[in-house]
Write a protein that holds these residues in place. Structure first.
Motif, PDB file in Angstrom:
ATOM      1  N   ARG A  36      -6.958  -3.221  14.932  1.00  0.00           N
ATOM      2  CA  ARG A  36      -7.806  -2.457  14.012  1.00  0.00           C
ATOM      3  C   ARG A  36      -7.685  -2.994  12.588  1.00  0.00           C
ATOM      4  N   ARG A  37      -6.478  -3.380  12.204  1.00  0.00           N
ATOM      5  CA  ARG A  37      -6.305  -3.979  10.880  1.00  0.00           C
ATOM      6  C   ARG A  37      -7.042  -5.306  10.790  1.00  0.00           C
ATOM      7  N   ARG A  38      -6.984  -6.086  11.845  1.00  0.00           N
ATOM      8  CA  ARG A  38      -7.667  -7.383  11.843  1.00  0.00           C
ATOM      9  C   ARG A  38      -9.168  -7.222  11.672  1.00  0.00           C
ATOM     10  N   ASP A  39      -9.756  -6.226  12.321  1.00  0.00           N
ATOM     11  CA  ASP A  39     -11.210  -6.106  12.368  1.00  0.00           C
ATOM     12  C   ASP A  39     -11.795  -5.255  11.245  1.00  0.00           C
ATOM     13  N   TYR A  40     -10.964  -4.649  10.412  1.00  0.00           N
ATOM     14  CA  TYR A  40     -11.503  -3.766   9.371  1.00  0.00           C
ATOM     15  C   TYR A  40     -12.337  -4.565   8.364  1.00  0.00           C
ATOM     16  N   GLN A  41     -13.497  -4.006   8.009  1.00  0.00           N
ATOM     17  CA  GLN A  41     -14.392  -4.611   7.023  1.00  0.00           C
ATOM     18  C   GLN A  41     -14.299  -3.819   5.718  1.00  0.00           C
ATOM     19  N   PRO A  42     -13.741  -4.402   4.661  1.00  0.00           N
ATOM     20  CA  PRO A  42     -13.654  -3.663   3.384  1.00  0.00           C
ATOM     21  C   PRO A  42     -15.024  -3.224   2.894  1.00  0.00           C
ATOM     22  N   ARG A  43     -15.036  -2.112   2.201  1.00  0.00           N
ATOM     23  CA  ARG A  43     -16.281  -1.583   1.652  1.00  0.00           C
ATOM     24  C   ARG A  43     -15.994  -0.994   0.282  1.00  0.00           C
ATOM     25  N   PRO A  44     -17.027  -0.589  -0.469  1.00  0.00           N
ATOM     26  CA  PRO A  44     -16.784  -0.057  -1.823  1.00  0.00           C
ATOM     27  C   PRO A  44     -15.813   1.123  -1.782  1.00  0.00           C
ATOM     28  N   PRO A  45     -15.011   1.286  -2.827  1.00  0.00           N
ATOM     29  CA  PRO A  45     -14.039   2.394  -2.846  1.00  0.00           C
ATOM     30  C   PRO A  45     -14.714   3.729  -2.587  1.00  0.00           C
ATOM     31  N   GLU A  46     -14.082   4.536  -1.752  1.00  0.00           N
ATOM     32  CA  GLU A  46     -14.639   5.830  -1.390  1.00  0.00           C
ATOM     33  C   GLU A  46     -13.596   6.916  -1.586  1.00  0.00           C
ATOM     34  N   ARG A  47     -14.031   8.154  -1.388  1.00  0.00           N
ATOM     35  CA  ARG A  47     -13.140   9.286  -1.622  1.00  0.00           C
ATOM     36  C   ARG A  47     -11.971   9.266  -0.640  1.00  0.00           C
ATOM     37  N   LEU A  48     -10.978  10.079  -0.962  1.00  0.00           N
ATOM     38  CA  LEU A  48      -9.736  10.060  -0.206  1.00  0.00           C
ATOM     39  C   LEU A  48      -9.968  10.377   1.264  1.00  0.00           C
ATOM     40  N   TRP A  49     -10.841  11.297   1.546  1.00  0.00           N
ATOM     41  CA  TRP A  49     -11.077  11.697   2.924  1.00  0.00           C
ATOM     42  C   TRP A  49     -11.927  10.640   3.621  1.00  0.00           C
ATOM     43  N   ARG A  50     -11.339   9.974   4.616  1.00  0.00           N
ATOM     44  CA  ARG A  50     -12.033   8.939   5.376  1.00  0.00           C
ATOM     45  C   ARG A  50     -12.366   9.472   6.765  1.00  0.00           C
ATOM     46  N   GLU A  51     -13.485   9.021   7.293  1.00  0.00           N
ATOM     47  CA  GLU A  51     -13.897   9.416   8.634  1.00  0.00           C
ATOM     48  C   GLU A  51     -14.069   8.192   9.526  1.00  0.00           C
ATOM     49  N   ASP A  52     -13.271   7.156   9.317  1.00  0.00           N
ATOM     50  CA  ASP A  52     -13.341   5.962  10.155  1.00  0.00           C
ATOM     51  C   ASP A  52     -12.959   6.343  11.588  1.00  0.00           C
ATOM     52  N   PRO A  53     -13.817   6.050  12.558  1.00  0.00           N
ATOM     53  CA  PRO A  53     -13.494   6.448  13.943  1.00  0.00           C
ATOM     54  C   PRO A  53     -12.266   5.758  14.499  1.00  0.00           C
ATOM     55  N   ASP A  54     -11.943   4.564  13.985  1.00  0.00           N
ATOM     56  CA  ASP A  54     -10.779   3.857  14.532  1.00  0.00           C
ATOM     57  C   ASP A  54      -9.485   4.218  13.812  1.00  0.00           C
ATOM     58  N   LEU A  55      -9.487   5.303  13.053  1.00  0.00           N
ATOM     59  CA  LEU A  55      -8.248   5.812  12.465  1.00  0.00           C
ATOM     60  C   LEU A  55      -7.656   6.946  13.280  1.00  0.00           C
ATOM     61  N   ALA A  56      -8.257   7.245  14.429  1.00  0.00           N
ATOM     62  CA  ALA A  56      -7.725   8.322  15.268  1.00  0.00           C
ATOM     63  C   ALA A  56      -6.386   7.909  15.855  1.00  0.00           C
ATOM     64  N   PRO A  57      -5.465   8.852  16.026  1.00  0.00           N
ATOM     65  CA  PRO A  57      -4.171   8.519  16.640  1.00  0.00           C
ATOM     66  C   PRO A  57      -4.344   8.066  18.081  1.00  0.00           C
ATOM     67  N   LEU A  58      -3.346   7.383  18.590  1.00  0.00           N
ATOM     68  CA  LEU A  58      -3.349   6.990  19.992  1.00  0.00           C
ATOM     69  C   LEU A  58      -3.060   8.208  20.864  1.00  0.00           C
ATOM     70  N   PRO A  59      -3.349   8.120  22.161  1.00  0.00           N
ATOM     71  CA  PRO A  59      -3.129   9.282  23.044  1.00  0.00           C
ATOM     72  C   PRO A  59      -1.686   9.777  23.021  1.00  0.00           C
ATOM     73  N   ALA A  60      -1.528  11.020  23.438  1.00  0.00           N
ATOM     74  CA  ALA A  60      -0.234  11.698  23.301  1.00  0.00           C
ATOM     75  C   ALA A  60       0.883  11.020  24.092  1.00  0.00           C
ATOM     76  N   THR A  61       0.581  10.499  25.271  1.00  0.00           N
ATOM     77  CA  THR A  61       1.638   9.869  26.072  1.00  0.00           C
ATOM     78  C   THR A  61       2.186   8.641  25.372  1.00  0.00           C
ATOM     79  N   ALA A  62       1.314   7.835  24.779  1.00  0.00           N
ATOM     80  CA  ALA A  62       1.781   6.654  24.044  1.00  0.00           C
ATOM     81  C   ALA A  62       2.638   7.064  22.858  1.00  0.00           C
ATOM     82  N   ALA A  63       2.236   8.136  22.159  1.00  0.00           N
ATOM     83  CA  ALA A  63       3.042   8.608  21.028  1.00  0.00           C
ATOM     84  C   ALA A  63       4.409   9.084  21.486  1.00  0.00           C
ATOM     85  N   ALA A  64       4.471   9.750  22.647  1.00  0.00           N
ATOM     86  CA  ALA A  64       5.765  10.210  23.159  1.00  0.00           C
ATOM     87  C   ALA A  64       6.675   9.034  23.491  1.00  0.00           C
ATOM     88  N   VAL A  65       6.118   7.971  24.062  1.00  0.00           N
ATOM     89  CA  VAL A  65       6.914   6.790  24.377  1.00  0.00           C
ATOM     90  C   VAL A  65       7.413   6.139  23.096  1.00  0.00           C
TER      91      VAL A  65
END
Length: 694
Positions: A176-205
């Motif tokens: 996700r870091r590799r593919d991010y395309q910078p854009r003009p500065p925006e407000r603190l609240w971001r709604e990027d779909p690829d900023l969602a956490p990984l599934p719960a099982t992966a987080a538990a591991v």
């Protein structure tokens, strides 16, 4: 100390149990002195409300209240006794060899010249979901750890598989870091779909493996311990769970070893994962799905021929020691019913592959699998069987989602079905409210408490670091700093101990918060964590947070209409390092990446408007230091260097970037390949601008 309070509570309970009967017996006597006579019954019917009958009724009511109290106390006592008995049953007892060794060690200590104090025995560790689990278990901040494997809410994973899950999760965020395309500065609240956490099982591991000092094992196609050459069938209560574990285990290393492949049938996938997984399966290139056993045999035979040809080619080229990974075939008993499995068994033997049938396997033995993943060969009832990964449908789907994000196309990086907790923008503040625990003496006036979470998390009181004993306490501080409006008990427990049953964590969270608040209050007399309506938040009156200053700078840079250069530079100045640098808490990744993107956007915006091209290159290089995996930043920097005639510097930058991607298990995208053609000019020997490395 708690024993005085416990003793006082015991005395009160004993007083309530013994006091009322003594008073009632002394004043009124027993509630019933005998059965009423017929004459007494007739008198009561004619005149029921007399002084004597009312006294008797009140006496009986008092005795009933006492009986209810005694019953409640008895039930609570029995519950405590049963819990203690279960705890004693789980208490690990030493083996005879351990007892002998312990006795010899004790004798050596007693006869030694210098006596050494014997440490008290460690309490037994209860292994919960999301923690490491094996016969030799240690404890770190309430998390049980070992070398054999970990237990999650949906099953059990060997340690090697768990390490590969953590590596795959890290790879998702690098991608996700590799593919991010910078854009003009925006407000603190971001709604990027690829900023969602990984599934719960992966987080538990990830949480179970965090802070372990042991190195990760080398990634490879997992060895199916003890599988006969002709394949094996697996039956029993754990058969389907073993099949899901095998599916995940083999696919986990597919992106590192492209020659490894798992072949299975649609019927097997439907039984293992359910009917609605087609979109997920399509994003797993190392998974070959066929309809029949005959198709599987042809596919395995083709893979064997390809591997043989590849080995011959490598031999002619003088390359030796190249490991060829073999296919694993996963079937169900229905796939093999009334079908000739001989061609498949022969093809698997030729390619040195493995066949596992979930059910009876006609061409080989059938093993029994229990719910823990332990396999038993009926032909060797006394022999120890291997233990394989076991997963339920939810856990398997979670981990397959992570694998799909590491191997699928870039478009597959849409958010998994999970809820993200973004930092809340300033302005949505809870009103300041006092709590019953908020006793701030006047001695606290004049003290300054500061929390630094950008870089190494540090709590400072009057400029001096304050030691936070529990690592969970450090997590709480960073989490509340990142969530300015606070968090409730559920959010905190889910973040700090993912995968662990929430009911068993409330006491641990309260203990952590109590110690943390008490340590600060004892040092400076200030309360830094408010608690209102089961919601915890940092008190902005009593504590300063560097992350909040960065948040304010980001918000100002996004809304400024004048002096934008100054506003954007303020964001850069307020960002010394990433959020909680060096920490691997799973909940950090979305927040850390959101902040990183804000800072990158500011660097790119300043570079785009910089009047001096050399200054633009410096800003882009600074952005690359913040995220050395981003393709767009490297492309911009290479183009800027080429425009300045610095072809050698551009070439070095590109080559270093390609090496970095390869080392991380990533692959360059089209942007890097097109930039390579643009930067292929002659090297410039003088006046080079040094490319960013490492």
């Amino acid at each position: 100390m708690r024993w005085p309070r416990q003793l006082m509570s015991l005395l009160i309970v004993l007083g309530l149990l013994a006091g009322p009967p003594l008073v009632l017996l002394a004043l009124l006597g027993p509630p019933i002195s005998g059965w009423p006579t017929a004459e007494q019954v007739r008198a009561w019917v004619q005149q029921p409300l007399t002084e004597r009958t009312l006294t008797a009724a009140l006496t009986i009511a008092a005795w009933l209240v006492w009986l209810v109290l005694a019953y409640t106390v008895t039930i609570r006592a029995l519950t405590g006794i049963r819990a203690t008995a279960r705890w004693l049953a789980r208490l690990p007892l030493p083996t005879p060899l351990q007892a002998t060794a312990g006795g010899m060690a004790g004798a050596a200590v007693l006869v030694g010249a210098n006596a050494v104090a014997t440490p008290s025995p460690a309490p037994p560790v209860l292994v919960a979901a999301g923690t490491l689990d094996s016969p030799t278990v240690t404890e770190h901040d309430g998390m049980a750890r070992s070398d054999e494997g970990i237990a999650v809410a949906g099953g059990w994973l060997p340690r090697e598989v768990a390490e590969q899950v953590a590596a795959a999760a890290a790879l998702v965020w690098l991608r996700r870091r590799r593919d991010y395309q910078p854009r003009p500065p925006e407000r603190l609240w971001r709604e990027d779909p690829d900023l969602a956490p990984l599934p719960a099982t992966a987080a538990a591991v990830q949480a179970a493996l965090a802070d372990t000092s042991q190195p990760a094992p080398a990634a490879g196609i997992p060895t199916l311990t003890g599988v006969p050459a002709g394949g094996v069938g697996v039956t029993g209560p754990g058969a389907l769970a073993v099949g899901r574990g095998l599916l995940v285990t083999v696919l986990l290393t597919g992106h590192r070893h492209p020659t490894g492949r798992l072949v299975t049938t649609r019927a097997a996938l439907a039984r293992l994962l359910g009917p609605h997984t087609d979109s997920l399966i399509e994003r797993l290139p190392q998974l070959a799905v066929v309809d029949t056993v005959d198709e599987a045999a042809r596919l395995v035979a083709s893979a064997a021929a390809s591997a043989w040809a590849r080995g011959e080619s490598e031999t002619r080229e003088g390359r030796t020691g190249v490991t060829t990974h073999t296919p694993v075939v996963l079937l169900t008993e229905d796939d093999c019913d009334r079908r000739d499995v001989t061609p498949l068994a022969e093809a698997a033997a030729t390619s040195r592959g493995s066949i596992v049938a979930l059910g009876r396997w006609p061409a080989g033995p059938t093993w029994q699998a229990d719910s823990t993943g332990r396999l038993h060969d009926p032909r060797r009832p006394d022999g120890p069987g291997p233990r394989w990964c076991v997963l339920d449908q939810v856990a398997a789907t979670d981990l397959l989602t992570v694998i799909a994000h590491t191997t699928g196309p870039a478009a597959a990086d849409a958010a998994p079905p999970s809820v993200t907790h973004q930092p809340v923008p300033p302005g949505r503040r809870l009103p300041r409210q006092e709590t019953r625990h908020d006793h701030r003496p006047s001695a606290g006036a004049g003290h300054r408490v500061e929390l630094r979470v950008l870089g190494e998390p540090t709590l400072l009181v009057d400029g001096q670091p304050l030691t936070v004993r529990r690592s969970a306490g450090v997590q709480v501080l960073v989490y509340l700093a990142a969530h300015r409006d606070g968090a409730d008990t559920r959010q905190l427990t889910d973040a700090l101990w993912p995968g662990v049953p929430r009911g068993s964590l409330t006491g641990r969270l309260y203990t952590t918060l109590s110690e943390l608040r008490g340590a600060v209050r004892d040092t400076c007399g200030l309360n830094v964590i408010d608690h209102t309506d089961d919601r915890y938040r940092l008190n902005p009156t009593n504590i300063q947070v560097d992350l909040w200053r960065l948040h304010d700078a980001i918000q100002h840079a996004a809304t400024a209409v004048t002096n934008t250069t100054i506003a954007r530079q303020a964001v850069i100045d307020a960002y010394p390092d990433e959020l909680a640098a060096g920490r691997t808490w799973p909940w950090l990744d979305p927040l850390r990446e959101a902040i990183r993107r804000h800072v990158i956007d500011v660097h790119v915006a300043l570079a785009d408007t910089a009047p001096d091209p050399h200054r633009a290159v410096e800003l882009l290089q600074a952005a690359i230091r913040i995220d050395p995996y981003n393709t767009d930043l490297h492309t911009r920097a290479e183009n800027a260097l080429v425009a300045l005639g610095e072809h050698h510097a551009a070439h070095e930058l590109r080559e270093g970037y390609l090496r970095r991607l390869t080392a991380a298990g990533l692959h360059p995208g089209d942007q890097v390949r097109s930039a390579a053609a643009n930067t292929s000019g002659p090297p410039d020997a003088a006046g080079r601008i040094h490319a960013v490395r490492g």
